[in-house]
Design a protein around this motif. Structure first.
Motif, PDB file in Angstrom:
ATOM      1  N   VAL A 181       0.839  -1.202   0.000  1.00  0.00           N
ATOM      2  CA  VAL A 181       0.000   0.000   0.000  1.00  0.00           C
ATOM      3  C   VAL A 181       0.873   1.250   0.000  1.00  0.00           C
ATOM      4  N   GLN A 182       1.911   1.274   0.839  1.00  0.00           N
ATOM      5  CA  GLN A 182       2.775   2.454   0.912  1.00  0.00           C
ATOM      6  C   GLN A 182       3.540   2.681  -0.395  1.00  0.00           C
ATOM      7  N   ILE A 183       3.985   1.619  -1.030  1.00  0.00           N
ATOM      8  CA  ILE A 183       4.671   1.754  -2.320  1.00  0.00           C
ATOM      9  C   ILE A 183       3.687   2.285  -3.361  1.00  0.00           C
ATOM     10  N   ALA A 184       2.461   1.750  -3.381  1.00  0.00           N
ATOM     11  CA  ALA A 184       1.452   2.223  -4.333  1.00  0.00           C
ATOM     12  C   ALA A 184       1.141   3.701  -4.105  1.00  0.00           C
ATOM     13  N   GLU A 185       1.012   4.120  -2.851  1.00  0.00           N
ATOM     14  CA  GLU A 185       0.745   5.532  -2.549  1.00  0.00           C
ATOM     15  C   GLU A 185       1.877   6.426  -3.054  1.00  0.00           C
ATOM     16  N   LYS A 186       3.110   5.974  -2.868  1.00  0.00           N
ATOM     17  CA  LYS A 186       4.265   6.760  -3.326  1.00  0.00           C
ATOM     18  C   LYS A 186       4.280   6.852  -4.852  1.00  0.00           C
ATOM     19  N   LEU A 187       4.003   5.753  -5.526  1.00  0.00           N
ATOM     20  CA  LEU A 187       3.966   5.760  -6.985  1.00  0.00           C
ATOM     21  C   LEU A 187       2.869   6.691  -7.513  1.00  0.00           C
ATOM     22  N   VAL A 188       1.707   6.627  -6.883  1.00  0.00           N
ATOM     23  CA  VAL A 188       0.611   7.501  -7.297  1.00  0.00           C
ATOM     24  C   VAL A 188       1.011   8.953  -7.094  1.00  0.00           C
TER      25      VAL A 188
END
Length: 151
Positions: A137-144
């Protein structure tokens, strides 16, 4: 195969031909996959009877000299990491104390005199919260945040 209550067991999963357990092998492989293929990792994984949490005693050898103060400062500035490191009783964090926390906690940062440019530290986290799911989730948030166009 051994009593776990009031004990520590230096054996998690099956033993492999080289004497390591599958958990130790997995730790090494996952570390290299996440950080860099050339990182050398050698671990002894120990089962400790706690309800929640992982703890690691970590020894790191750097290419260049680094002081304890520089390492603490770098870790304090890294998102998702908390440094609790006082050289006194209760100046470190244990798995019990991080239950319900998302951050990884670092304590007992000190010079490792056995290798050039070495540091040793103690690292704990709530493995039910800060595991694969929260990391994803944290990686996805950073990518977004970094790569999706803002409207």
């Amino acid at each position: 195969t051994k009593q776990i209550a009031f004990n520590v067991i230096p054996h998690i999963d099956n033993f492999m031909d080289d004497g390591a357990t599958r958990e130790e092998w997995k730790m090494s492989v996952e570390t290299r996959k996440i950080l860099a293929p050339e990182i050398a990792v050698h671990a002894t994984c120990v089962r400790v009877p706690v309800f929640v949490g992982h703890g690691e005693a970590v020894n790191i050898e750097f290419e260049k000299p680094i002081t304890v103060e520089e390492a603490r400062k770098a870790m304090k500035n890294f998102p998702g990491v908390s440094v609790v490191d006082y050289r006194q009783d209760e100046g470190y964090v244990t798995p019990q104390e991080v239950q319900g926390e998302d951050n990884v906690f670092i304590s007992r940062v000190r010079k490792d005199p056995t290798v050039a440019n070495g540091l040793s530290l103690w690292c704990v986290g709530d493995n039910l919260r800060k595991g694969a799911a929260l990391n994803a989730v944290q990686i996805a948030e950073k990518l977004v945040a970094e790569f999706l166009p803002k409207k």
